[in-house]
Design an enzyme around this catalytic site. Structure first.
Site, PDB file in Angstrom:
ATOM      1  N   TYR A 265       9.665   1.391  10.319  1.00  0.00           N
ATOM      2  CA  TYR A 265       9.952   2.339   9.160  1.00  0.00           C
ATOM      3  C   TYR A 265      11.216   2.438   8.827  1.00  0.00           C
ATOM      4  O   TYR A 265      11.854   2.600  10.255  1.00  0.00           O
ATOM      5  CB  TYR A 265       9.076   3.790   9.197  1.00  0.00           C
ATOM      6  CG  TYR A 265       7.604   3.202   9.929  1.00  0.00           C
ATOM      7  CD1 TYR A 265       6.552   3.981   8.470  1.00  0.00           C
ATOM      8  CD2 TYR A 265       6.551   2.888  10.654  1.00  0.00           C
ATOM      9  CE1 TYR A 265       5.206   3.810   8.575  1.00  0.00           C
ATOM     10  CE2 TYR A 265       5.490   3.298  10.579  1.00  0.00           C
ATOM     11  CZ  TYR A 265       4.442   2.844   9.766  1.00  0.00           C
ATOM     12  OH  TYR A 265       3.318   3.432   9.331  1.00  0.00           O
TER      13      TYR A 265
ATOM     14  N   HIS B 124       0.780  -1.137  -0.357  1.00  0.00           N
ATOM     15  CA  HIS B 124       0.089  -0.211   0.095  1.00  0.00           C
ATOM     16  C   HIS B 124       1.050   0.612   0.111  1.00  0.00           C
ATOM     17  O   HIS B 124       2.145   0.946   0.184  1.00  0.00           O
ATOM     18  CB  HIS B 124      -0.928   0.307   0.899  1.00  0.00           C
ATOM     19  CG  HIS B 124       0.079  -0.081   2.148  1.00  0.00           C
ATOM     20  ND1 HIS B 124       0.008  -1.450   3.643  1.00  0.00           N
ATOM     21  CD2 HIS B 124       0.202   1.018   2.697  1.00  0.00           C
ATOM     22  CE1 HIS B 124       0.801  -0.612   4.696  1.00  0.00           C
ATOM     23  NE2 HIS B 124       0.877   0.998   4.380  1.00  0.00           N
TER      24      HIS B 124
ATOM     25  N   HIS C 144       0.965  -1.332  15.080  1.00  0.00           N
ATOM     26  CA  HIS C 144      -0.127  -0.464  15.012  1.00  0.00           C
ATOM     27  C   HIS C 144      -0.873  -1.403  15.951  1.00  0.00           C
ATOM     28  O   HIS C 144      -1.621  -2.241  16.341  1.00  0.00           O
ATOM     29  CB  HIS C 144      -0.248  -0.284  13.343  1.00  0.00           C
ATOM     30  CG  HIS C 144       0.810   0.224  12.280  1.00  0.00           C
ATOM     31  ND1 HIS C 144       1.610   1.656  13.105  1.00  0.00           N
ATOM     32  CD2 HIS C 144       1.071  -0.044  11.507  1.00  0.00           C
ATOM     33  CE1 HIS C 144       3.100   1.938  12.045  1.00  0.00           C
ATOM     34  NE2 HIS C 144       2.466   0.879  11.700  1.00  0.00           N
TER      35      HIS C 144
ATOM     36  N   GLU D 192       8.320   1.111   4.677  1.00  0.00           N
ATOM     37  CA  GLU D 192       7.849  -0.097   5.467  1.00  0.00           C
ATOM     38  C   GLU D 192       7.629  -0.459   5.277  1.00  0.00           C
ATOM     39  O   GLU D 192       7.420  -1.024   4.179  1.00  0.00           O
ATOM     40  CB  GLU D 192       6.152   0.660   5.772  1.00  0.00           C
ATOM     41  CG  GLU D 192       5.335  -0.148   7.400  1.00  0.00           C
ATOM     42  CD  GLU D 192       4.135   0.189   7.303  1.00  0.00           C
ATOM     43  OE1 GLU D 192       3.603   0.094   8.563  1.00  0.00           O
ATOM     44  OE2 GLU D 192       3.314   0.196   6.193  1.00  0.00           O
TER      45      GLU D 192
ATOM     46  N   HIS E  93      -6.174  -2.012   4.570  1.00  0.00           N
ATOM     47  CA  HIS E  93      -6.077  -0.632   4.056  1.00  0.00           C
ATOM     48  C   HIS E  93      -4.554  -1.268   2.866  1.00  0.00           C
ATOM     49  O   HIS E  93      -3.880  -1.968   2.879  1.00  0.00           O
ATOM     50  CB  HIS E  93      -5.318   0.399   4.678  1.00  0.00           C
ATOM     51  CG  HIS E  93      -4.142   0.023   5.070  1.00  0.00           C
ATOM     52  ND1 HIS E  93      -3.348  -1.198   5.725  1.00  0.00           N
ATOM     53  CD2 HIS E  93      -3.345   0.995   5.379  1.00  0.00           C
ATOM     54  CE1 HIS E  93      -2.577  -0.379   6.042  1.00  0.00           C
ATOM     55  NE2 HIS E  93      -2.307   0.364   6.268  1.00  0.00           N
TER      56      HIS E  93
ATOM     57  N   HIS F 264       4.976   7.182   3.109  1.00  0.00           N
ATOM     58  CA  HIS F 264       5.695   6.328   2.474  1.00  0.00           C
ATOM     59  C   HIS F 264       4.658   4.721   1.603  1.00  0.00           C
ATOM     60  O   HIS F 264       3.642   5.107   1.658  1.00  0.00           O
ATOM     61  CB  HIS F 264       5.584   5.178   3.925  1.00  0.00           C
ATOM     62  CG  HIS F 264       4.756   4.560   4.605  1.00  0.00           C
ATOM     63  ND1 HIS F 264       3.738   5.058   5.446  1.00  0.00           N
ATOM     64  CD2 HIS F 264       3.924   3.344   4.368  1.00  0.00           C
ATOM     65  CE1 HIS F 264       2.721   3.972   5.872  1.00  0.00           C
ATOM     66  NE2 HIS F 264       3.238   3.747   5.317  1.00  0.00           N
TER      67      HIS F 264
END
Length: 314
Positions: free
Chosen positions: A261, A150, A252, A271, A206, A220
């Protein structure tokens, strides 16, 4: 009809040799093509299309465009109608405007980011093939990332001027592109300001995300790994290669993902992301993080958010 997944991201880098060393030896990608303009195309081992990252030499870092793959070429015409109904101009790029890619629908998001939709890209299969495949190839490099997962884009947010491109992008993706929202962070009086938004076109938590900032940009690009153990090993790989780490291994709250990261040599934030988190579906209630818990939503273990995490981006 619909958007299936992220297809590729086109990045600007300032030193191609250093960038290739990073994306090959740290992220674990391999070069699949170089064109006459000096652009380099790479893929991860578990991807079957020709490439997922394009590197272009420039005098500053950042993202040129992001592209998502749709189910069929006819979908592009349907999406064009839906996008232009939102007042957004579109342009068709002819086949092979990018190597090995069919015609593309080009447009700018409300935030100003350049986005493309396409249906066709040359299929080269994964590195383990599609007949009696092994679980991984023998020549894994670096972190051995499976695929480009993503992107997170920074969008202009200025409540005093009534500007919130996070909200505008969210509406656009839901109404014109058929994505659904999975999570959000709300801040301000009564949670009236949408600071961030996470959207999916699949069963992943996501496929794209937006966060408010001073200006549009790239926060990112994320590459998928299998497990927490792989995240820790990726950290070792980064240390061995003297990679600049932004956030060491953690979890997260948002998406429940496990993460590191880090930066490529030009300053584009990368990431490594593990864990599917939960099954995202259009009828699942949107998860909301409130302002007092926003830092824990981003970094669950410490609940502390360094200012540079949202202020530094390309």
């Amino acid at each position: 009809m619909g958007v299936m997944r992220i297809g590729h991201v086109a990045l600007r880098v300032m030193d191609m040799e250093a960038a290739l060393k990073h994306y090959e030896n740290v992220v674990g990608m391999k070069v699949t093509h170089k064109d006459d303009q000096g652009n380099v195309y790479l893929k991860c081992w578990d991807e079957w299309d020709k490439y997922s990252v394009i590197l272009s030499l420039a005098d500053h870092a950042g993202m040129n465009h992001v592209a998502y793959k749709v189910e069929s070429d006819q979908d592009l015409d349907v999406f064009r109608t839906a996008i232009e109904a939102k007042g957004v101009k579109t342009e068709f790029l002819k086949e092979n405007s990018l190597p090995f890619v069919g015609r593309m629908l080009k447009f700018n998001l409300p935030s100003g980011h350049d986005m493309r939709l396409y249906a066709q890209k040359e299929c080269v299969d994964t590195d383990v093939g599609s007949t009696n495949p092994d679980p991984w190839p023998d020549d894994l490099r670096g972190a051995g990332s499976h695929w480009l997962d993503h992107v997170l884009l920074m969008c202009e947010l200025n409540p005093e001027k009534g500007i919130n491109k996070v909200e505008e992008n969210t509406r656009f993706f839901k109404e014109a592109l058929g994505f659904f929202q999975t999570e959000q962070i709300l801040v301000g009086p009564g949670g009236s300001i949408q600071l961030s938004s996470f959207l999916s076109c699949s069963s992943k938590p996501h496929d794209i995300a937006f966060v408010g900032g001073d200006r549009p940009g790239l926060h990112h690009v994320s590459f998928f790994l299998d497990s927490w153990h792989d995240i820790l090993k990726a950290g070792d790989i980064m240390a061995k290669n003297r990679t600049r780490i932004d956030v060491p291994p953690t979890r997260h709250g948002l998406t429940r993902g496990e993460t590191i990261y880090f930066f490529d040599p030009s300053g584009n934030r990368n990431e490594t992301f593990a864990g599917l988190g939960y099954q995202a579906q259009p009828d699942k209630p949107v998860i909301t993080w409130t302002e007092d818990q926003a830092a824990r939503g981003i970094f669950y273990h410490t609940g502390v958010l360094e200012e540079s995490f949202t202020n530094v981006y390309t």
